[in-house]
Design a protein around this motif. Structure first.
Motif, PDB file in Angstrom:
ATOM      1  N   ALA A   1       0.780  -1.241   0.000  1.00 15.26           N
ATOM      2  CA  ALA A   1       0.000   0.000   0.000  1.00 15.26           C
ATOM      3  C   ALA A   1       0.812   1.293   0.000  1.00 15.26           C
ATOM      4  O   ALA A   1       0.242   2.374   0.075  1.00 15.26           O
ATOM      5  CB  ALA A   1      -0.949  -0.006   1.203  1.00 15.26           C
ATOM      6  N   ILE A   2       2.132   1.209  -0.092  1.00 14.84           N
ATOM      7  CA  ILE A   2       2.966   2.410  -0.031  1.00 14.84           C
ATOM      8  C   ILE A   2       2.595   3.416  -1.121  1.00 14.84           C
ATOM      9  O   ILE A   2       2.468   4.620  -0.871  1.00 14.84           O
ATOM     10  CB  ILE A   2       4.465   2.044  -0.152  1.00 14.84           C
ATOM     11  CG1 ILE A   2       4.960   1.374   1.128  1.00 14.84           C
ATOM     12  CG2 ILE A   2       5.302   3.277  -0.463  1.00 14.84           C
ATOM     13  CD1 ILE A   2       5.113   2.299   2.308  1.00 14.84           C
ATOM     14  N   THR A   3       2.429   2.941  -2.342  1.00 17.63           N
ATOM     15  CA  THR A   3       2.132   3.841  -3.470  1.00 17.63           C
ATOM     16  C   THR A   3       0.866   4.648  -3.223  1.00 17.63           C
ATOM     17  O   THR A   3       0.833   5.863  -3.454  1.00 17.63           O
ATOM     18  CB  THR A   3       1.993   3.041  -4.779  1.00 17.63           C
ATOM     19  OG1 THR A   3       3.224   2.355  -5.045  1.00 17.63           O
ATOM     20  CG2 THR A   3       1.680   3.965  -5.946  1.00 17.63           C
ATOM     21  N   ASN A   4      -0.180   4.003  -2.749  1.00 17.44           N
ATOM     22  CA  ASN A   4      -1.430   4.711  -2.462  1.00 17.44           C
ATOM     23  C   ASN A   4      -1.266   5.686  -1.302  1.00 17.44           C
ATOM     24  O   ASN A   4      -1.869   6.761  -1.283  1.00 17.44           O
ATOM     25  CB  ASN A   4      -2.542   3.705  -2.153  1.00 17.44           C
ATOM     26  CG  ASN A   4      -2.992   2.943  -3.393  1.00 17.44           C
ATOM     27  OD1 ASN A   4      -2.866   3.433  -4.505  1.00 17.44           O
ATOM     28  ND2 ASN A   4      -3.514   1.747  -3.198  1.00 17.44           N
ATOM     29  N   PHE A   5      -0.437   5.316  -0.330  1.00 20.93           N
ATOM     30  CA  PHE A   5      -0.233   6.175   0.839  1.00 20.93           C
ATOM     31  C   PHE A   5       0.509   7.450   0.458  1.00 20.93           C
ATOM     32  O   PHE A   5       0.249   8.521   1.008  1.00 20.93           O
ATOM     33  CB  PHE A   5       0.539   5.406   1.919  1.00 20.93           C
ATOM     34  CG  PHE A   5       0.045   5.662   3.315  1.00 20.93           C
ATOM     35  CD1 PHE A   5      -1.226   5.245   3.697  1.00 20.93           C
ATOM     36  CD2 PHE A   5       0.828   6.316   4.252  1.00 20.93           C
ATOM     37  CE1 PHE A   5      -1.692   5.466   4.987  1.00 20.93           C
ATOM     38  CE2 PHE A   5       0.376   6.537   5.542  1.00 20.93           C
ATOM     39  CZ  PHE A   5      -0.888   6.120   5.905  1.00 20.93           C
ATOM     40  N   LYS A   6       1.429   7.341  -0.492  1.00 23.12           N
ATOM     41  CA  LYS A   6       2.192   8.504  -0.946  1.00 23.12           C
ATOM     42  C   LYS A   6       1.282   9.558  -1.569  1.00 23.12           C
ATOM     43  O   LYS A   6       1.573  10.759  -1.509  1.00 23.12           O
ATOM     44  CB  LYS A   6       3.251   8.081  -1.961  1.00 23.12           C
ATOM     45  CG  LYS A   6       4.456   7.379  -1.354  1.00 23.12           C
ATOM     46  CD  LYS A   6       5.475   7.021  -2.424  1.00 23.12           C
ATOM     47  CE  LYS A   6       6.699   6.350  -1.820  1.00 23.12           C
ATOM     48  NZ  LYS A   6       7.696   5.968  -2.847  1.00 23.12           N
ATOM     49  N   LYS A   7       0.178   9.121  -2.164  1.00 19.13           N
ATOM     50  CA  LYS A   7      -0.755  10.058  -2.792  1.00 19.13           C
ATOM     51  C   LYS A   7      -1.412  10.972  -1.761  1.00 19.13           C
ATOM     52  O   LYS A   7      -1.896  12.055  -2.098  1.00 19.13           O
ATOM     53  CB  LYS A   7      -1.825   9.284  -3.563  1.00 19.13           C
ATOM     54  CG  LYS A   7      -1.286   8.484  -4.746  1.00 19.13           C
ATOM     55  CD  LYS A   7      -2.383   7.640  -5.375  1.00 19.13           C
ATOM     56  CE  LYS A   7      -1.831   6.763  -6.491  1.00 19.13           C
ATOM     57  NZ  LYS A   7      -2.891   5.875  -7.076  1.00 19.13           N
ATOM     58  N   ILE A   8      -1.441  10.541  -0.509  1.00 20.38           N
ATOM     59  CA  ILE A   8      -2.062  11.330   0.553  1.00 20.38           C
ATOM     60  C   ILE A   8      -1.036  12.158   1.308  1.00 20.38           C
ATOM     61  O   ILE A   8      -1.234  13.350   1.544  1.00 20.38           O
ATOM     62  CB  ILE A   8      -2.816  10.403   1.544  1.00 20.38           C
ATOM     63  CG1 ILE A   8      -3.956   9.690   0.829  1.00 20.38           C
ATOM     64  CG2 ILE A   8      -3.355  11.215   2.732  1.00 20.38           C
ATOM     65  CD1 ILE A   8      -4.705   8.703   1.705  1.00 20.38           C
ATOM     66  N   PHE A   9       0.093  11.547   1.666  1.00 24.46           N
ATOM     67  CA  PHE A   9       1.037  12.205   2.572  1.00 24.46           C
ATOM     68  C   PHE A   9       2.308  12.729   1.892  1.00 24.46           C
ATOM     69  O   PHE A   9       3.121  13.393   2.537  1.00 24.46           O
ATOM     70  CB  PHE A   9       1.412  11.244   3.714  1.00 24.46           C
ATOM     71  CG  PHE A   9       0.267  10.961   4.635  1.00 24.46           C
ATOM     72  CD1 PHE A   9      -0.123  11.884   5.597  1.00 24.46           C
ATOM     73  CD2 PHE A   9      -0.452   9.774   4.534  1.00 24.46           C
ATOM     74  CE1 PHE A   9      -1.195  11.631   6.447  1.00 24.46           C
ATOM     75  CE2 PHE A   9      -1.523   9.509   5.383  1.00 24.46           C
ATOM     76  CZ  PHE A   9      -1.890  10.444   6.336  1.00 24.46           C
ATOM     77  N   ASN A  10       2.487  12.437   0.605  1.00 17.78           N
ATOM     78  CA  ASN A  10       3.621  12.963  -0.161  1.00 17.78           C
ATOM     79  C   ASN A  10       4.936  12.766   0.601  1.00 17.78           C
ATOM     80  O   ASN A  10       5.246  11.666   1.015  1.00 17.78           O
ATOM     81  CB  ASN A  10       3.374  14.434  -0.501  1.00 17.78           C
ATOM     82  CG  ASN A  10       2.116  14.616  -1.318  1.00 17.78           C
ATOM     83  OD1 ASN A  10       1.913  13.934  -2.312  1.00 17.78           O
ATOM     84  ND2 ASN A  10       1.239  15.531  -0.903  1.00 17.78           N
ATOM     85  N   ASP A  11       5.674  13.852   0.809  1.00 15.35           N
ATOM     86  CA  ASP A  11       6.981  13.760   1.468  1.00 15.35           C
ATOM     87  C   ASP A  11       6.917  14.091   2.961  1.00 15.35           C
ATOM     88  O   ASP A  11       7.962  14.335   3.593  1.00 15.35           O
ATOM     89  CB  ASP A  11       7.981  14.699   0.784  1.00 15.35           C
ATOM     90  CG  ASP A  11       8.237  14.308  -0.665  1.00 15.35           C
ATOM     91  OD1 ASP A  11       8.188  13.100  -0.968  1.00 15.35           O
ATOM     92  OD2 ASP A  11       8.464  15.211  -1.501  1.00 15.35           O
ATOM     93  N   ASN A  12       5.746  14.091   3.524  1.00 12.78           N
ATOM     94  CA  ASN A  12       5.604  14.451   4.944  1.00 12.78           C
ATOM     95  C   ASN A  12       5.993  13.320   5.888  1.00 12.78           C
ATOM     96  O   ASN A  12       6.139  13.538   7.090  1.00 12.78           O
ATOM     97  CB  ASN A  12       4.163  14.887   5.231  1.00 12.78           C
ATOM     98  CG  ASN A  12       3.806  16.166   4.508  1.00 12.78           C
ATOM     99  OD1 ASN A  12       4.573  17.131   4.526  1.00 12.78           O
ATOM    100  ND2 ASN A  12       2.652  16.189   3.860  1.00 12.78           N
TER     101      ASN A  12
END
Length: 440
Positions: free
Chosen positions: A361-372
């Motif tokens: 699920a990392i790819t989907n999570f990046k869409k929400i939190f970006n580089d935070n």
């Protein structure tokens, strides 16, 4: 016996699963979606989400030429049955967003106006009660009155992670309709589909819609119930919620499924359908404090984690938190309504540094939190120099963790929300598990 030709409108989790399994069963199947990129990828055998066996099965049926994908609704004319599987996401109000359904219906009705041969529209999209009667059937009244088509409601009960198995071996088939011709036509299709026909229940259209809402709301109720018991267990020494779940689950009146306590339920179905039922109940003048309580228990469950973190004295800026598991359940990359999102957002509000790991699920999570936040490819790198580890999913790779796997943490503060680790092996750590009284 000649098999019907199938078309499926909307190629998300449900639609694509239905389309691929029909092709596996030998039905000539057409999958239609308005997303051109999705269509192109599917034509190449690529699935945009993870579901066990699905991509492999897709490539197999593409090779057999039993399935094709298109954005052209006119191709519906070549099919006998159209399954409507368009998404119905929730609005902030809890109501169902019908914009995609309305768009699809307009296109389908225009196409079917020119069809002379009988056609069956099967509604699998999850709709609030009375939507089919008030929105869908009126779109096709002319064709229905001319006996050229029928509309039936045939809800799906697919679980992410086992969708193909759920289609091949359903616990029941629900058919909601008014005209005997449409119901018989769908039953004939199912006789072609299954060697041994599952139990079929024939009901009215609105009853079929409400069965889906009731089904998922009851599952949500079981989860909120056992989470409430788990919160009691956590306050008592030497009490284990899993033993309670096992014991009450042996009672045939209760059953063992959906009695696994945890951080709260998520996904695309349970939260949406529960919220939809609450909203619909209010609309008809019958608000339900019971279902609202189920929803409130789920919303408050992540607070249990922060209570533990507060006791650990780690809710201070610059502390590092490691989170293992981001999807709402194991064996999926779906993070919709996942507890992990709520946990990360609140941790960021505290000024905490966040490191996360999830094999899917990392790819989907990046869409929400970006580089935070920091995304880790391995469990070891996620735990390195961490002040607290929170396990949110019961993935097999996390079940295998031993005490030595946590040796590179700054301090061994561990919160196991799924009770997948043996607490007896973590006596020398600051170990907590939701629903597990302290065994010190």
């Amino acid at each position: 016996m000649t098999k019907e030709k199938i078309s499926v409108i909307g190629l998300g989790f449900v639609g694509l699963s239905v389309a691929v399994v029909n092709a596996m069963k030998g039905f000539h199947t057409l999958g239609i979606d308005i997303d051109d990129v999705k269509i192109k990828n599917l034509q190449q055998g690529k699935v945009s989400f993870f579901e066990p066996k699905l991509e492999k099965s897709l490539k197999s049926v593409l090779s057999s030429k039993k399935i094709e994908f298109s954005n052209d609704f006119m191709k519906i004319l070549d099919s006998d049955i159209t399954f409507l599987t368009v998404g119905t996401p929730p609005k902030k109000s809890g109501d169902v967003d019908l914009s995609s359904i309305k768009s699809a219906l307009s296109k389908i009705s225009k196409v079917l106006e020119s069809k002379e041969k009988y056609h069956l529209l099967v509604v699998k999209s999850t709709l609030s009660p009375e939507t089919t009667n008030k929105l869908i059937i009126p779109k096709f009244e002319k064709q229905i009155s001319l006996n050229k088509m029928d509309v039936v409601v045939n809800p799906e009960f697919l679980q992410e992670g086992v969708a193909i198995n759920d289609i091949l071996d359903p616990h029941i088939i629900v058919i909601g309709g008014y005209n005997k011709k449409g119901i018989k036509f769908l039953i004939k299709y199912y006789k072609n589909f299954y060697k041994k026909l599952p139990e079929i229940i024939q009901v009215g259209v609105t009853t079929a819609e409400l069965i889906k809402y009731a089904n998922n709301s009851f599952l949500a109720t079981k989860i909120s119930f056992i989470n409430s018991i788990a919160n009691i267990c956590q306050k008592l020494p030497d009490v284990d919620v899993d033993s309670i779940s096992y014991a009450i689950g042996k009672d045939n009146r209760i059953g063992p499924l959906f009695l696994q306590a945890g951080p709260g339920f998520g996904g695309s179905c349970l939260p949406k359908d529960l919220s939809g039922l609450i909203s619909f109940s209010k609309k008809i003048g019958n608000p339900s404090p019971f279902f609202e309580a189920v929803e409130n228990v789920n919303a408050s469950q992540p607070k249990q984690i922060f209570t533990i973190m507060k006791n650990m004295e780690i809710l201070s800026p610059k502390k590092t938190i490691s989170i293992l598991g981001l999807s709402f359940k194991k064996n999926t990359d779906d993070i919709r309504e996942s507890v992990s999102i709520k946990i990360v957002r609140k941790c960021l509000n505290y000024g905490l540094k966040i490191k996360v790991h999830d094999s899917m699920a990392i790819t989907n999570f990046k869409k929400i939190f970006n580089d935070n936040i920091e995304y880790c490819e391995s469990i070891d790198s996620c735990l390195e120099n961490s002040d607290c580890c929170i396990i949110l999913t019961d993935s097999d790779e996390y079940k295998k963790l031993k005490l030595h796997n946590f040796s590179n943490m700054n301090k061994k503060n561990i919160i196991d929300t799924r009770r997948i680790l043996n607490h007896k092996n973590f006596k020398n750590t600051n170990f907590y598990a939701l629903g597990l009284g302290q065994f010190k």
